[in-house]
Design a protein around this motif. Structure first.
Motif, PDB file in Angstrom:
ATOM      1  N   LYS A  35      -4.120  -8.750  -3.676  1.00  0.00           N
ATOM      2  CA  LYS A  35      -3.669  -7.600  -4.463  1.00  0.00           C
ATOM      3  C   LYS A  35      -4.186  -7.710  -5.890  1.00  0.00           C
ATOM      4  O   LYS A  35      -4.712  -6.756  -6.454  1.00  0.00           O
ATOM      5  CB  LYS A  35      -2.144  -7.543  -4.445  1.00  0.00           C
ATOM      6  N   ARG A  94      -6.306   1.100   1.028  1.00  0.00           N
ATOM      7  CA  ARG A  94      -5.791  -0.022   0.260  1.00  0.00           C
ATOM      8  C   ARG A  94      -5.146  -1.061   1.189  1.00  0.00           C
ATOM      9  O   ARG A  94      -5.351  -2.259   1.039  1.00  0.00           O
ATOM     10  CB  ARG A  94      -4.789   0.473  -0.790  1.00  0.00           C
ATOM     11  N   VAL A 147     -10.462  -2.444  -9.133  1.00  0.00           N
ATOM     12  CA  VAL A 147     -10.247  -1.009  -9.318  1.00  0.00           C
ATOM     13  C   VAL A 147     -10.269  -0.666 -10.804  1.00  0.00           C
ATOM     14  O   VAL A 147     -10.915   0.290 -11.236  1.00  0.00           O
ATOM     15  CB  VAL A 147      -8.900  -0.586  -8.686  1.00  0.00           C
ATOM     16  N   ASP A 188      -7.870  -2.945   2.880  1.00  0.00           N
ATOM     17  CA  ASP A 188      -8.546  -3.829   1.925  1.00  0.00           C
ATOM     18  C   ASP A 188      -7.721  -5.083   1.685  1.00  0.00           C
ATOM     19  O   ASP A 188      -8.259  -6.190   1.628  1.00  0.00           O
ATOM     20  CB  ASP A 188      -8.765  -3.113   0.582  1.00  0.00           C
ATOM     21  N   ASP A 225      -1.691   4.600   0.978  1.00  0.00           N
ATOM     22  CA  ASP A 225      -3.140   4.585   1.085  1.00  0.00           C
ATOM     23  C   ASP A 225      -3.574   3.577   2.166  1.00  0.00           C
ATOM     24  O   ASP A 225      -3.443   2.370   1.993  1.00  0.00           O
ATOM     25  CB  ASP A 225      -3.666   4.183  -0.311  1.00  0.00           C
ATOM     26  N   GLU A 239       1.818   1.979  -3.466  1.00  0.00           N
ATOM     27  CA  GLU A 239       0.656   2.527  -4.186  1.00  0.00           C
ATOM     28  C   GLU A 239       0.663   4.052  -4.057  1.00  0.00           C
ATOM     29  O   GLU A 239       1.007   4.748  -4.965  1.00  0.00           O
ATOM     30  CB  GLU A 239      -0.615   1.931  -3.581  1.00  0.00           C
ATOM     31  N   ALA A 299       0.829  -1.211   0.000  1.00  0.00           N
ATOM     32  CA  ALA A 299       0.000   0.000   0.000  1.00  0.00           C
ATOM     33  C   ALA A 299       0.860   1.256   0.000  1.00  0.00           C
ATOM     34  O   ALA A 299       0.473   2.288  -0.554  1.00  0.00           O
ATOM     35  CB  ALA A 299      -0.948   0.002   1.197  1.00  0.00           C
ATOM     36  N   ILE A 323      -7.978  -7.019  -5.996  1.00  0.00           N
ATOM     37  CA  ILE A 323      -8.342  -5.624  -5.768  1.00  0.00           C
ATOM     38  C   ILE A 323      -7.981  -4.781  -6.988  1.00  0.00           C
ATOM     39  O   ILE A 323      -8.766  -3.943  -7.430  1.00  0.00           O
ATOM     40  CB  ILE A 323      -7.644  -5.094  -4.500  1.00  0.00           C
ATOM     41  N   GLU A 324      -6.817  -5.055  -7.566  1.00  0.00           N
ATOM     42  CA  GLU A 324      -6.429  -4.291  -8.751  1.00  0.00           C
ATOM     43  C   GLU A 324      -7.401  -4.511  -9.898  1.00  0.00           C
ATOM     44  O   GLU A 324      -7.760  -3.568 -10.605  1.00  0.00           O
ATOM     45  CB  GLU A 324      -5.003  -4.648  -9.173  1.00  0.00           C
TER      46      GLU A 324
END
Ligand code: ADP
Ligand code: MG
Length: 407
Positions: free
Chosen positions: A286, A257, A293, A260, A254, A251, A248, A289-290
């Motif tokens: 990961k 994130r 998104v 999550d 975040d 990233e 995160a 989630i990507e």
């Protein structure tokens, strides 16, 4: 009737170890009792708003920072404690109105929500916006009181509906005789200040509070506290928190994130029947989630960008890469099929750059010696997923026949 496969699933689910003590704690809406590494912002906002404990009108505050840097959590936290304090001291409570402009996203709706908070019901549409504003002002001014208005994600209101409400609210105190308003604006978009009218900006940001990205070690502290509340003891492999924090932080610092990642990793481990959350669960989380998104970003694209992306998708069918020229040709055909305006090649080139920045495609400039330079473009995501997402848009559905070569 019994369904054997389903039965097996249910049985396995029941007998699998439960890893979560309290899953809710790991959700982004949960506001914890402590917010490590935000002491400075908390104190600053707290001391500005404290003015109202002695009957003063707090200065307007403007908070900004990237997503997941704790802006919403800190502001809500301070306001809750402020209200608690007024109750404890038995002094007049401010009316706190929190509006998330990602949801309440037009000037009309923001103002009618403010009216509603004051007990003034309005029709959903129909009245001119300035009339709604006048109703709000006269209703609020019936009493001597302070209203603290939080406009979270205010950049979205501005982009979608313009600056009317912000402009009027920043000068509303000159119209009020008894009541007072303090504004707290929150923006995820750091460029927000560039497109705000300088007069509105200077009045909105009497006090400005910056939320910098969290470092990996700060994220670790945040995660450790939440993990203790959310998971049973010993179910996290020691490296799990470090990995979530490191990913995160890379990233953009975040915390959302990071949380999550931790929650989804836990869900994956639990679903698998694993007694522990392992590093590989975080890596899998990961990926998921990507993909989510990216999917949301594609769904939110304007039609023209979707058409460009669709043209790239079609052009990259046989050859792996496509050139800008091919893509533009395909794009033009799509526009004429759908009867929508065709943008210039220049503009399409800009849209391609945007898609590149959003991580949906890779565009590389390739030199072709004396033939000059061209861009080779390739999709940066699985074709099946992109196809599915594009066809979710009813306007693009019609193009399915084109893909099959029927049109
Ligand atoms: P923003 O509004 O800046 O996008 P949020 O305030 O919604 O970010 O924070 C995202 C998530 O991270 C929320 O679940 C929040 O509780 C958590 N969080 C952010 N900062 C902290 C912190 N300092 N301590 C604990 N949790 C935090
Ligand atoms: Mg927020």
């Amino acid at each position: 009737m019994s369904s054997k496969p389903l039965d097996n699933i249910f049985e396995r689910y029941i007998s699998a170890p439960t890893l979560f003590k309290d899953r809710e704690v790991l959700r982004p809406t949960y506001i914890p009792e402590r917010l490590p590494h935000r002491e400075e912002q908390m104190e600053k906002i707290g001391s500005i708003l404290a003015t109202c404990l002695k009957g003063g009108t707090p200065s307007n505050i403007f908070c900004y920072g990237k997503t997941g840097t704790g802006k919403t959590a800190v502001v809500k936290y301070v306001l809750k404690h402020l209200v608690d304090k007024t109750r404890e001291l038995k002094i007049k409570e401010p009316i706190v109105s929190y509006i998330n402009c990602a949801i309440v996203d037009t000037n009309y709706r923001v103002l009618s929500q403010l009216c509603e908070i004051l007990g003034e019901k309005l029709p959903l549409t129909g009245l001119p916006t300035d009339e709604v504003f006048n109703k709000f002002v006269s209703k609020l001014d019936e009493e001597e009181r302070l209203m603290i208005i939080v406009l979270d994600e205010v950049d979205l209101l501005l982009k979608k509906s313009g600056s009317f409400t912000l402009y009027e609210l920043t000068r509303v105190n000159t119209m009020l005789k008894r009541a007072r308003v303090s504004l707290v604006g929150i923006s995820n978009d750091l460029r927000f200040k560039d497109y705000l009218d300088p007069r509105v900006l200077s009045s909105l940001s009497e006090e400005e509070i910056v939320f910098p990205p969290y470092t990996a070690s700060e994220l670790k502290d945040i995660l450790r506290e939440r993990a203790e509340l959310g998971f049973f003891e010993g179910v996290l492999e020691p490296a799990v928190i470090n990995l979530c924090a490191a990913l995160a932080a890379r990233e953009h610092g975040d915390a959302r994130r990071a949380l999550d990642l931790l929650r989804v990793a836990g869900e994956l481990a639990e679903r698998e029947g694993s007694p522990k959350v392992l590093e590989r669960h975080v890596r899998e989380a990961k990926k998921r989630i990507e993909a989510d998104v990216l999917s949301d970003a594609i769904r939110a694209l304007p039609l023209q960008s979707k058409l460009v992306l669709y043209a790239i998708y079609l052009s990259s069918r046989e050859t792996l890469d496509a050139s800008t020229g091919e893509i533009y040709n395909t794009y033009q055909r799509l526009c004429s099929l759908l009867n929508v305006d065709t943008l210039t090649q220049r503009r399409v080139s800009d849209l391609i750059n945007e898609l590149d920045m959003l991580g949906m495609i890779n565009a590389a400039v390739i030199s072709r010696g004396r033939y000059g330079r061209t861009r080779r473009i390739r999709l940066a995501m699985p074709k099946n997923l992109l196809r599915k997402l594009l066809y979710e848009d009813y306007r693009l559905k019609e193009l399915r026949n084109f893909e099959k070569g029927v049109l």
